[in-house]
Motif scaffolding. Structure first.
Motif, PDB file in Angstrom:
ATOM      1  N   PHE A  27       2.682  -9.524 -14.624  1.00 40.81           N
ATOM      2  CA  PHE A  27       3.817  -8.636 -14.872  1.00 40.81           C
ATOM      3  C   PHE A  27       4.300  -8.004 -13.562  1.00 40.81           C
ATOM      4  O   PHE A  27       3.691  -8.173 -12.499  1.00 40.81           O
ATOM      5  CB  PHE A  27       3.444  -7.577 -15.911  1.00 40.81           C
ATOM      6  CG  PHE A  27       2.190  -6.804 -15.596  1.00 40.81           C
ATOM      7  CD1 PHE A  27       2.254  -5.591 -14.926  1.00 40.81           C
ATOM      8  CD2 PHE A  27       0.938  -7.288 -15.981  1.00 40.81           C
ATOM      9  CE1 PHE A  27       1.098  -4.874 -14.641  1.00 40.81           C
ATOM     10  CE2 PHE A  27      -0.223  -6.575 -15.700  1.00 40.81           C
ATOM     11  CZ  PHE A  27      -0.142  -5.374 -15.028  1.00 40.81           C
ATOM     12  N   ASP A  28       5.398  -7.275 -13.634  1.00 42.95           N
ATOM     13  CA  ASP A  28       5.978  -6.637 -12.456  1.00 42.95           C
ATOM     14  C   ASP A  28       4.977  -5.691 -11.797  1.00 42.95           C
ATOM     15  O   ASP A  28       4.269  -4.931 -12.485  1.00 42.95           O
ATOM     16  CB  ASP A  28       7.229  -5.841 -12.826  1.00 42.95           C
ATOM     17  CG  ASP A  28       8.357  -6.708 -13.369  1.00 42.95           C
ATOM     18  OD1 ASP A  28       8.324  -7.931 -13.143  1.00 42.95           O
ATOM     19  OD2 ASP A  28       9.267  -6.155 -14.019  1.00 42.95           O
ATOM     20  N   ASN A  29       4.915  -5.729 -10.472  1.00 45.59           N
ATOM     21  CA  ASN A  29       4.104  -4.801  -9.678  1.00 45.59           C
ATOM     22  C   ASN A  29       2.606  -4.913  -9.972  1.00 45.59           C
ATOM     23  O   ASN A  29       1.867  -3.939  -9.824  1.00 45.59           O
ATOM     24  CB  ASN A  29       4.550  -3.340  -9.913  1.00 45.59           C
ATOM     25  CG  ASN A  29       6.017  -3.138  -9.633  1.00 45.59           C
ATOM     26  OD1 ASN A  29       6.549  -3.650  -8.655  1.00 45.59           O
ATOM     27  ND2 ASN A  29       6.691  -2.390 -10.498  1.00 45.59           N
ATOM     28  N   PRO A  45      -6.480  -0.057   3.402  1.00 47.47           N
ATOM     29  CA  PRO A  45      -6.584   0.127   1.949  1.00 47.47           C
ATOM     30  C   PRO A  45      -5.366  -0.401   1.220  1.00 47.47           C
ATOM     31  O   PRO A  45      -4.292  -0.608   1.805  1.00 47.47           O
ATOM     32  CB  PRO A  45      -6.691   1.654   1.815  1.00 47.47           C
ATOM     33  CG  PRO A  45      -5.989   2.181   3.014  1.00 47.47           C
ATOM     34  CD  PRO A  45      -6.276   1.204   4.119  1.00 47.47           C
ATOM     35  N   ALA A  46      -5.524  -0.588  -0.083  1.00 47.90           N
ATOM     36  CA  ALA A  46      -4.430  -0.941  -0.985  1.00 47.90           C
ATOM     37  C   ALA A  46      -4.366   0.141  -2.053  1.00 47.90           C
ATOM     38  O   ALA A  46      -5.176   0.171  -2.982  1.00 47.90           O
ATOM     39  CB  ALA A  46      -4.647  -2.315  -1.617  1.00 47.90           C
ATOM     40  N   ARG A  47      -3.387   1.059  -1.900  1.00 52.00           N
ATOM     41  CA  ARG A  47      -3.287   2.215  -2.795  1.00 52.00           C
ATOM     42  C   ARG A  47      -2.001   2.140  -3.604  1.00 52.00           C
ATOM     43  O   ARG A  47      -0.957   1.751  -3.093  1.00 52.00           O
ATOM     44  CB  ARG A  47      -3.303   3.508  -1.972  1.00 52.00           C
ATOM     45  CG  ARG A  47      -4.608   3.748  -1.219  1.00 52.00           C
ATOM     46  CD  ARG A  47      -4.434   4.799  -0.149  1.00 52.00           C
ATOM     47  NE  ARG A  47      -3.533   4.333   0.906  1.00 52.00           N
ATOM     48  CZ  ARG A  47      -3.484   4.833   2.148  1.00 52.00           C
ATOM     49  NH1 ARG A  47      -4.292   5.828   2.465  1.00 52.00           N
ATOM     50  NH2 ARG A  47      -2.625   4.360   3.022  1.00 52.00           N
ATOM     51  N   VAL A  48      -2.091   2.557  -4.851  1.00 50.57           N
ATOM     52  CA  VAL A  48      -0.916   2.608  -5.700  1.00 50.57           C
ATOM     53  C   VAL A  48      -1.038   3.806  -6.637  1.00 50.57           C
ATOM     54  O   VAL A  48      -2.129   4.142  -7.098  1.00 50.57           O
ATOM     55  CB  VAL A  48      -0.737   1.304  -6.511  1.00 50.57           C
ATOM     56  CG1 VAL A  48      -1.850   1.121  -7.540  1.00 50.57           C
ATOM     57  CG2 VAL A  48       0.622   1.232  -7.171  1.00 50.57           C
ATOM     58  N   THR A  49       0.090   4.474  -6.889  1.00 51.32           N
ATOM     59  CA  THR A  49       0.140   5.566  -7.848  1.00 51.32           C
ATOM     60  C   THR A  49       0.991   5.120  -9.027  1.00 51.32           C
ATOM     61  O   THR A  49       2.090   4.597  -8.856  1.00 51.32           O
ATOM     62  CB  THR A  49       0.748   6.825  -7.210  1.00 51.32           C
ATOM     63  OG1 THR A  49      -0.063   7.225  -6.098  1.00 51.32           O
ATOM     64  CG2 THR A  49       0.818   7.965  -8.214  1.00 51.32           C
ATOM     65  N   LEU A  50       0.444   5.311 -10.228  1.00 53.10           N
ATOM     66  CA  LEU A  50       1.133   4.903 -11.452  1.00 53.10           C
ATOM     67  C   LEU A  50       1.988   6.052 -11.983  1.00 53.10           C
ATOM     68  O   LEU A  50       1.465   7.145 -12.208  1.00 53.10           O
ATOM     69  CB  LEU A  50       0.135   4.456 -12.522  1.00 53.10           C
ATOM     70  CG  LEU A  50      -0.423   3.024 -12.419  1.00 53.10           C
ATOM     71  CD1 LEU A  50       0.695   2.005 -12.492  1.00 53.10           C
ATOM     72  CD2 LEU A  50      -1.252   2.813 -11.175  1.00 53.10           C
ATOM     73  N   ASP A  92       0.833  -1.197   0.000  1.00 52.20           N
ATOM     74  CA  ASP A  92       0.000   0.000   0.000  1.00 52.20           C
ATOM     75  C   ASP A  92       0.875   1.258   0.000  1.00 52.20           C
ATOM     76  O   ASP A  92       1.885   1.337   0.696  1.00 52.20           O
ATOM     77  CB  ASP A  92      -0.879  -0.003   1.257  1.00 52.20           C
ATOM     78  CG  ASP A  92      -1.562   1.329   1.489  1.00 52.20           C
ATOM     79  OD1 ASP A  92      -2.323   1.765   0.606  1.00 52.20           O
ATOM     80  OD2 ASP A  92      -1.311   1.952   2.548  1.00 52.20           O
ATOM     81  N   GLY A  93       0.467   2.233  -0.809  1.00 57.81           N
ATOM     82  CA  GLY A  93       1.149   3.522  -0.839  1.00 57.81           C
ATOM     83  C   GLY A  93       2.310   3.611  -1.794  1.00 57.81           C
ATOM     84  O   GLY A  93       2.944   4.666  -1.901  1.00 57.81           O
ATOM     85  N   ALA A  94       2.600   2.540  -2.519  1.00 58.76           N
ATOM     86  CA  ALA A  94       3.751   2.545  -3.429  1.00 58.76           C
ATOM     87  C   ALA A  94       3.460   3.398  -4.668  1.00 58.76           C
ATOM     88  O   ALA A  94       2.307   3.591  -5.069  1.00 58.76           O
ATOM     89  CB  ALA A  94       4.094   1.124  -3.854  1.00 58.76           C
ATOM     90  N   ARG A  95       4.536   3.897  -5.249  1.00 56.02           N
ATOM     91  CA  ARG A  95       4.475   4.536  -6.560  1.00 56.02           C
ATOM     92  C   ARG A  95       5.282   3.670  -7.500  1.00 56.02           C
ATOM     93  O   ARG A  95       6.461   3.406  -7.243  1.00 56.02           O
ATOM     94  CB  ARG A  95       5.032   5.958  -6.519  1.00 56.02           C
ATOM     95  CG  ARG A  95       4.861   6.704  -7.847  1.00 56.02           C
ATOM     96  CD  ARG A  95       5.422   8.107  -7.808  1.00 56.02           C
ATOM     97  NE  ARG A  95       5.063   8.826  -9.016  1.00 56.02           N
ATOM     98  CZ  ARG A  95       4.056   9.670  -9.137  1.00 56.02           C
ATOM     99  NH1 ARG A  95       3.302   9.921  -8.074  1.00 56.02           N
ATOM    100  NH2 ARG A  95       3.781  10.276 -10.274  1.00 56.02           N
ATOM    101  N   VAL A  96       4.664   3.182  -8.576  1.00 50.58           N
ATOM    102  CA  VAL A  96       5.345   2.270  -9.497  1.00 50.58           C
ATOM    103  C   VAL A  96       5.255   2.809 -10.919  1.00 50.58           C
ATOM    104  O   VAL A  96       4.368   3.605 -11.249  1.00 50.58           O
ATOM    105  CB  VAL A  96       4.736   0.846  -9.428  1.00 50.58           C
ATOM    106  CG1 VAL A  96       4.826   0.288  -8.013  1.00 50.58           C
ATOM    107  CG2 VAL A  96       3.307   0.828  -9.922  1.00 50.58           C
TER     108      VAL A  96
END
Length: 230
Positions: free
Chosen positions: A136-138, A224-229, A66-70
């Motif tokens: 795929f990755d991430n 939550p499970a959040r991700v920023t692309l 959660d909270g990663a930017r990938v």
């Protein structure tokens, strides 16, 4: 037995966060259930009553906290979100009875099964595997894991928001195959093991995420499970 000596550095153990502390849950394999909500099956052009559950996989190191930017994945112009309840297996077994299945669960989390939808469509049309569309990755965003309490399965709403725009909103009770049935059926196909994750399917409303957008999966009672692309 002596510890093995590897000819290259051993890969780092994939893991996900556990709510309430610094401990982490090691990830062995990731199994994903296809078409476990009737409306999603219909929006993808399928009859939800026509078949038992089927499974595909993601590699363990596809997990993202959660909270990663990938980075936005390559080879796609149509990256889709899929909000999912994630089940973490704590006790393994094969041919698990439905009535015993929840006793094998360590905990639950919110997750996002990111999908290269355009690549998946091409693979389907050519009758080829979906691996690169799903694994795929991430591609497996998983929020902090919450310990299961007295065999209880999370209840309530599952939602997906993209930059605060509500995209998916359903009740977990709308699953065609409940968690215990999914575990029991999967255990007839493979022997489940501690560290396995099961992503239990997504409700209707899947759609695109664009570079720069943030996607958040929310499930009542879970982190939550959040991700920023990127």
């Amino acid at each position: 037995m002596p510890r093995p000596v590897f000819v290259i550095p051993a890969p780092e153990q994939a893991s996900i966060a556990v709510s309430g502390g610094t401990a982490r849950f090691p990830v062995r394999r990731i199994f994903c259930v296809g078409r476990n909500y009737g409306e999603h099956a219909r929006e993808m052009g399928h009859d939800p009553d026509a078949e038992p559950p089927f499974f595909f996989t993601k590699p363990a190191d596809a997990v993202v906290d959660d909270g990663a930017r990938v980075a936005f994945p390559t080879q796609t112009d149509e990256l889709h979100h899929e909000a999912e309840l994630v089940v973490a297996i704590g006790t393994g077994g094969a041919n698990i009875a439905v009535e015993d299945a929840l006793g094998h669960v360590w905990g639950y989390a919110a997750g996002n099964d990111l999908t290269r939808r355009d690549m998946q469509a091409v693979a389907k049309a050519a009758r080829r595997p979906w691996d690169m569309a799903k694994g795929f990755d991430n591609s497996a965003v998983v929020g902090a894991l919450h310990r299961a309490v007295d065999g209880a399965v999370p209840k309530g709403r599952i939602r997906c928001l993209v930059d605060d725009d509500l995209r998916q909103d359903a009740d977990l009770a709308e699953m065609i195959w409940p968690v215990e049935w999914v575990i029991a059926h999967l255990s007839t196909l493979v022997a489940l093991a501690p560290g396995d994750l099961i992503m239990t399917g997504t409700p209707a409303g899947v759609g695109p995420i664009k570079p720069g957008q943030t996607c958040a999966i929310e499930i009542d009672g879970l982190s939550p499970a959040r991700v920023t692309l990127g």
